[in-house]
Design a protein around this motif. Structure first.
Motif, PDB file in Angstrom:
ATOM      1  N   CYS A 181       0.777  -1.241   0.000  1.00  0.00           N
ATOM      2  CA  CYS A 181       0.000   0.000   0.000  1.00  0.00           C
ATOM      3  C   CYS A 181       0.808   1.290   0.000  1.00  0.00           C
ATOM      4  CB  CYS A 181      -0.966   0.008   1.172  1.00  0.00           C
ATOM      5  SG  CYS A 181      -0.174  -0.143   2.794  1.00  0.00           S
ATOM      6  N   GLN A 182       2.116   1.223   0.252  1.00  0.00           N
ATOM      7  CA  GLN A 182       2.887   2.468   0.340  1.00  0.00           C
ATOM      8  C   GLN A 182       4.302   2.303  -0.183  1.00  0.00           C
ATOM      9  OE1 GLN A 182       3.185   3.935   4.337  1.00  0.00           O
ATOM     10  NE2 GLN A 182       0.992   4.200   4.619  1.00  0.00           N
ATOM     11  N   VAL A 183       4.822   3.406  -0.740  1.00  0.00           N
ATOM     12  CA  VAL A 183       6.261   3.569  -0.963  1.00  0.00           C
ATOM     13  C   VAL A 183       6.607   4.933  -0.385  1.00  0.00           C
ATOM     14  CG1 VAL A 183       8.133   3.760  -2.629  1.00  0.00           C
ATOM     15  CG2 VAL A 183       6.222   2.196  -3.070  1.00  0.00           C
ATOM     16  N   MET A 184       7.524   4.954   0.597  1.00  0.00           N
ATOM     17  CA  MET A 184       7.904   6.220   1.229  1.00  0.00           C
ATOM     18  C   MET A 184       9.279   6.656   0.748  1.00  0.00           C
ATOM     19  SD  MET A 184       9.699   8.068   3.675  1.00  0.00           S
ATOM     20  CE  MET A 184       9.997   7.591   5.376  1.00  0.00           C
ATOM     21  N   LEU A 185       9.338   7.887   0.242  1.00  0.00           N
ATOM     22  CA  LEU A 185      10.585   8.495  -0.216  1.00  0.00           C
ATOM     23  C   LEU A 185      10.752   9.849   0.456  1.00  0.00           C
ATOM     24  CD1 LEU A 185      10.222   7.796  -4.051  1.00  0.00           C
ATOM     25  CD2 LEU A 185      11.514   6.446  -2.397  1.00  0.00           C
ATOM     26  N   ARG A 186      11.981  10.211   0.766  1.00  0.00           N
ATOM     27  CA  ARG A 186      12.258  11.505   1.376  1.00  0.00           C
ATOM     28  C   ARG A 186      12.597  12.536   0.301  1.00  0.00           C
ATOM     29  NH1 ARG A 186      14.697   7.566   4.818  1.00  0.00           N
ATOM     30  NH2 ARG A 186      13.586   7.491   6.820  1.00  0.00           N
ATOM     31  N   VAL A 187      12.092  13.759   0.494  1.00  0.00           N
ATOM     32  CA  VAL A 187      12.293  14.830  -0.487  1.00  0.00           C
ATOM     33  C   VAL A 187      12.826  16.074   0.211  1.00  0.00           C
ATOM     34  CG1 VAL A 187      10.503  13.958  -2.030  1.00  0.00           C
ATOM     35  CG2 VAL A 187       9.902  15.636  -0.267  1.00  0.00           C
ATOM     36  N   GLY A 188      13.487  16.925  -0.560  1.00  0.00           N
ATOM     37  CA  GLY A 188      14.105  18.116   0.007  1.00  0.00           C
ATOM     38  C   GLY A 188      13.237  19.348  -0.010  1.00  0.00           C
ATOM     39  N   ASP A 189      12.156  19.337  -0.766  1.00  0.00           N
ATOM     40  CA  ASP A 189      11.227  20.473  -0.840  1.00  0.00           C
ATOM     41  C   ASP A 189       9.834  19.887  -1.057  1.00  0.00           C
ATOM     42  OD1 ASP A 189       9.568  22.592  -1.736  1.00  0.00           O
ATOM     43  OD2 ASP A 189      11.298  23.721  -2.445  1.00  0.00           O
ATOM     44  N   LEU A 190       9.051  19.841   0.003  1.00  0.00           N
ATOM     45  CA  LEU A 190       7.768  19.137  -0.059  1.00  0.00           C
ATOM     46  C   LEU A 190       6.784  19.829  -0.983  1.00  0.00           C
ATOM     47  CD1 LEU A 190       6.260  16.683   0.988  1.00  0.00           C
ATOM     48  CD2 LEU A 190       5.429  18.083   2.897  1.00  0.00           C
ATOM     49  N   ASP A 191       6.707  21.156  -0.920  1.00  0.00           N
ATOM     50  CA  ASP A 191       5.770  21.874  -1.783  1.00  0.00           C
ATOM     51  C   ASP A 191       6.102  21.654  -3.254  1.00  0.00           C
ATOM     52  OD1 ASP A 191       4.350  22.862   0.354  1.00  0.00           O
ATOM     53  OD2 ASP A 191       5.493  24.729   0.477  1.00  0.00           O
ATOM     54  N   ARG A 192       7.390  21.685  -3.586  1.00  0.00           N
ATOM     55  CA  ARG A 192       7.819  21.446  -4.961  1.00  0.00           C
ATOM     56  C   ARG A 192       7.457  20.030  -5.401  1.00  0.00           C
ATOM     57  NH1 ARG A 192      14.178  21.287  -5.855  1.00  0.00           N
ATOM     58  NH2 ARG A 192      13.830  19.395  -4.611  1.00  0.00           N
ATOM     59  N   ALA A 193       7.688  19.059  -4.527  1.00  0.00           N
ATOM     60  CA  ALA A 193       7.390  17.662  -4.863  1.00  0.00           C
ATOM     61  C   ALA A 193       5.893  17.453  -5.061  1.00  0.00           C
ATOM     62  CB  ALA A 193       7.924  16.739  -3.772  1.00  0.00           C
ATOM     63  N   ILE A 194       5.081  18.040  -4.174  1.00  0.00           N
ATOM     64  CA  ILE A 194       3.627  17.901  -4.310  1.00  0.00           C
ATOM     65  C   ILE A 194       3.160  18.478  -5.632  1.00  0.00           C
ATOM     66  CG2 ILE A 194       1.405  18.725  -3.408  1.00  0.00           C
ATOM     67  CD1 ILE A 194       2.660  18.575  -0.588  1.00  0.00           C
TER      68      ILE A 194
END
Length: 349
Positions: free
Chosen positions: A218-231
């Motif tokens: 049900c999930q794949v979790m990845l870390r990002v450096g800029d959440l607003d940009r990624a969204i």
């Protein structure tokens, strides 16, 4: 057409032209050049006219280019919104294929869907999951001949597995020699019972206690450096919906759940932003997510337009009808777009 390539002739502005009569032309040239209207018909009038016509041509072409870009963005946004997309499979590398298959089938209840060896390219694939590839999100494991260890890195987070009873699953994992890094218990600030385990290669799995679900993976979790940009990127380029966000200032992180439907029925991408961390070491173990699309060519255009980088131009794979394109998101995470009815190998290992 670029503005510099436009060279309008004076003939198109003759007094007989219904679009640009002399009176209209003289008034507008006067305003454009900031000179009295009477000077337009002196000895230098032809120079002024030529100069002004070029200015008008550049302005008109600029407006046309802006209109074209806006139309292109609107068309691509509409395509992305209406494209029939779903998460197909997640790809990563393991050091011992048989050992990993054994762990996933015996401890996590997955089924081995298929396995194939590609000796000419020195790798073997195995597909595992909780249902057929044409209707479920599945795992594609890759074993490269002679490579028994990989660096998982700090950017990859975990996979999520929904189970009926977390405590029983954890006991089974322990009995099979698996590693439990977080004992069963409610999630901090909530009621959902979870636990964390690790597979033989060090990939983390979050076990979530849920009722029956069509997508246990049900999930794949990845870390990002800029959440607003990624969204923004995943919404506009990938067509995902922002399902929810949760900020946890006590532990200094924020998460965003994104996907193509509700979390209890569809797999989701969990993006995590840790306060103040803008880059991560991604290692060489985790590979990519594959997502189905109706048109890899338009998908590639949307990815470019909204901040992604194409690493494989759209087109068919050699010898088969499957068309793919591959890209990196703004954080450097890789995704592959498949255009196919039959799921096939994506050519990355």
């Amino acid at each position: 057409m670029a503005a510099s390539s436009i060279r309008p002739s004076l003939g198109c502005f003759s007094s007989s032209s219904p679009r640009f009569p002399v009176s209209y032309l003289s008034r507008n040239l006067s305003r454009t050049l900031h000179v009295p209207q009477s000077q337009l018909f002196g000895l230098n009038s032809h120079k002024l006219l030529r100069r002004s016509v070029n200015c008008l041509g550049v302005a008109e072409s600029g407006k046309a280019a802006q209109a074209s870009t806006a139309t292109s963005q609107d068309d691509l946004l509409s395509f992305v919104k209406n494209d029939k997309r779903r998460m197909l499979h997640v790809v990563y590398r393991v050091g011992d294929l048989d050992r990993t298959i054994k762990f996933y089938t015996e401890c996590l209840g997955m089924k081995l869907l298929r396995k194939r060896d590609i000796p000419e390219e020195k790798y073997t694939n195995a597909f595992l999951g909780y249902g057929p590839e044409d209707s479920h999100f599945v795992i594609e494991l890759t074993y490269n001949y002679g490579v028994d260890k990989y660096d998982v890195g700090a950017g990859f987070g975990h996979f999520g597995i929904a189970v009926d009873d977390v405590a029983k699953t954890v006991e089974l994992v322990k009995a099979k020699g698996g590693k439990v890094s977080r004992e069963p218990g409610p999630v901090k600030g909530g009621k959902t019972v979870i636990a964390f385990i690790e597979d033989p290669d060090g990939y983390k799995f979050e076990l979530l206690e849920r009722g029956p679900t069509p997508e246990p993976l049900c999930q794949v979790m990845l870390r990002v450096g800029d959440l607003d940009r990624a969204i923004k990127f995943y919404e506009k380029a990938f067509g995902m919906e922002l399902l929810r966000t949760r900020d946890n200032p006590e532990y200094k992180y924020t998460i965003a759940m994104m996907g193509y439907g509700p979390e209890d029925k569809f797999p989701v991408l969990e993006l995590t932003y840790n306060y103040g961390v803008t880059e991560y070491d991604k290692g060489n173990a985790y590979a990519q997510i594959a997502i189905g699309t109706d048109d890899v060519y338009k998908t590639a255009e949307a990815i470019k337009l909204f901040g992604g980088k194409i690493t494989r131009e759209p087109g068919p794979l050699p010898g088969i009808s499957t068309k793919i394109t591959a890209c990196l998101d703004p954080d450097g995470w890789k995704s592959v777009r498949d255009w196919c009815v039959e799921i096939d190998h994506i050519g990355q290992h």
